[in-house]
Design an enzyme around this catalytic site. Structure first.
Site, mmCIF file in Angstrom:
data_model
loop_
_atom_site.group_PDB
_atom_site.id
_atom_site.type_symbol
_atom_site.label_atom_id
_atom_site.label_comp_id
_atom_site.label_asym_id
_atom_site.label_seq_id
_atom_site.Cartn_x
_atom_site.Cartn_y
_atom_site.Cartn_z
ATOM 1 N N LEU B 87 0.819 -1.213 0.000
ATOM 2 C CA LEU B 87 0.000 0.000 0.000
ATOM 3 C C LEU B 87 0.851 1.261 0.000
ATOM 4 O O LEU B 87 0.618 2.188 0.755
ATOM 5 C CB LEU B 87 -0.946 0.033 1.207
ATOM 6 C CG LEU B 87 -2.075 -0.996 1.216
ATOM 7 C CD1 LEU B 87 -2.918 -0.814 2.455
ATOM 8 C CD2 LEU B 87 -2.937 -0.871 -0.018
ATOM 9 N N CYS B 88 1.880 1.260 -0.822
ATOM 10 C CA CYS B 88 2.669 2.492 -0.928
ATOM 11 C C CYS B 88 2.879 2.825 -2.401
ATOM 12 O O CYS B 88 3.958 3.191 -2.823
ATOM 13 C CB CYS B 88 3.986 2.377 -0.179
ATOM 14 S SG CYS B 88 4.864 0.858 -0.505
ATOM 15 N N GLY B 89 1.820 2.652 -3.179
ATOM 16 C CA GLY B 89 1.872 3.053 -4.570
ATOM 17 C C GLY B 89 2.836 2.186 -5.357
ATOM 18 O O GLY B 89 2.994 0.997 -5.078
#
Lengths: 134, 294
Positions: B87-89
């Site tokens: 979930l960090c792009g």
């Protein structure tokens, strides 16, 4: 005539003051450094740094590292540094026990090295603290 | 055609998601500031270390150390510094795209961070070791990684060691970057802090007036200093990677929150339209029924 003592760790700058004299433990033994000391580079052994400032004496517990002395400055690079009066004896004792307990078990070489360092820090802190208790 | 109840349900679930992403955005923002701060406090240390290295640099010509030895590069080791959580792009994907370009047969990988280890295992790369590092990387963690790399290099397991990590350019821009760690070609100045200006190159040329005395001798001091400066460099890289991770996550979560808000808006519009048409339909039915009776 004073000499500037700077002690830094990767996490913070611990100490930066003008003092009259610095005593520290090198790998080759203890040495006293006065102002106008000749430029020197040496390794620092874990132990105690004593700084004389006027009538005050400041004690610090330090880990191993490096020392660079230039004319008016003593720069100490180390992985741990705590002023004697800030040492938390209970915490250090606890850290020492934990490290010893973990070392007694089977651990990887890398973790053992880490624990050795932690143990060294804790024992150094305890030694300095007990030595300088008022 | 979804019923009003279905739409209502969807709005509720999207709202929940938005709440979570919003919270994650806040947390990542706070952590990013902390990570940047942590990278900055290393600066005085880096300055002093650079000073000492600069003093040592002119002496390096006569100084032989195994870590300085440049060999023809047949085997290469790459330390991949990734994140532990997703979930960090596109942060990790970008990083792994770089890693995938490397020659599989001649490259050994060292993973720092869980995502990297997973990726390397999935793509069946040669993984020499796996390390983890905490939210605020400690020096000891960096030392463990750097020691392992040094040992690998000294034992001949690798002729060169590079580090692949995500460089923090700004809050919005993070780029994968490869920096050489070993062999130490020349004594490099270590940089510290996010967006730190490149330190001044050590002054060379011209005889120095302040000749340093080494105790016990140059070899011992420099021999201890070299691995230490590598450890410190590794520490700075970990800090930088963490700052990148948190800012990437913050931006990704902000986008997610914005998207969720937009979705809620659209769904609400659809819901109202449907409700209105239902009411109209009912009214029509009542009116028709009345006409039929009357």
């Amino acid at each position: 005539m004073t000499i500037r003592l700077e002690i830094v760790t990767p996490e913070a700058k611990i100490f930066s003051e003008d003092v009259d004299m610095v005593t520290l433990t090198g790998t080759e033994g203890e040495m006293g450094i006065l102002p106008q000391h000749m430029p020197l580079m040496t390794q620092l052994a874990a132990g105690e740094i004593v700084a004389q400032k006027g009538k005050d004496t400041i004690f610090l517990a330090v880990g191993d590292g490096f020392v660079q002395v230039t004319g008016g400055r003593v720069a100490v690079l180390t992985d741990m540094a705590v002023r004697a009066e800030n040492i938390d004896e209970a915490a250090a004792e606890q850290a020492r026990k934990n490290a010893e307990a973990r070392l007694a078990e089977k651990v990887s070489a890398e973790e053992a090295a880490h624990l050795q360092a932690a143990l060294l820090h804790a024992t150094t802190q305890l030694r300095v603290r007990r030595l300088r208790k008022r | 055609m979804p019923s009003t109840r279905d739409i209502r349900r969807r709005i509720k679930s999207v709202k929940n998601t938005a709440q979570i992403t919003k919270a994650m955005q806040m947390v990542a923002g706070a952590k990013m500031r902390k990570a940047q701060q942590a990278a900055l406090v290393g600066r005085p240390y880096a300055e002093l270390l650079n000073g000492i290295l600069a003093e040592a640099a002119p002496r390096i010509a006569s100084f032989k150390h195994p870590l300085l030895e440049a060999r023809p590069v047949r085997k290469r080791a790459v330390i991949v510094v990734s994140t532990d959580r997703g979930l960090c792009g596109a942060l990790n994907s970008n990083l792994f795209r770089e890693a995938a370009k490397l020659d599989t047969d001649a490259t050994t990988f060292i993973a720092a961070g869980k995502k990297g280890a997973q990726f390397l295992a999935r793509t069946r790369r040669r993984l020499a070791a796996e390390f983890t590092y905490k939210d605020t990387p400690t020096f000891a963690e960096a030392r463990a990684i750097s020691r392992f790399a040094q040992d690998l290099f000294l034992e001949g397991g690798a002729d060169a060691v590079d580090v692949l990590f995500t460089n923090f350019v700004s809050t919005l821009v993070q780029q994968p970057k490869t920096v050489p760690l070993l062999p130490v070609g020349e004594i490099r100045a270590v940089t510290a802090g996010v967006n730190a200006p490149a330190p001044e190159p050590p002054a060379t040329g011209g005889p120095r007036t302040d000749v340093f005395e080494f105790e016990p001798d140059e070899k011992t001091v420099l021999g201890a200093l070299l691995p230490h400066s590598l450890n410190f460099q590794m520490h700075q890289i970990l800090l930088e990677a963490r700052a990148s991770e948190h800012s990437a996550r913050m931006v990704a979560m902000k986008n997610a929150t914005d998207n969720a808000q937009q979705l809620i808006k659209d769904l609400t519009l659809e819901y109202n339209k449907l409700r209105q048409s239902n009411i109209t339909k009912e009214l029509l039915e009542i009116a028709t029924a009345q006409m039929a009776v009357g």
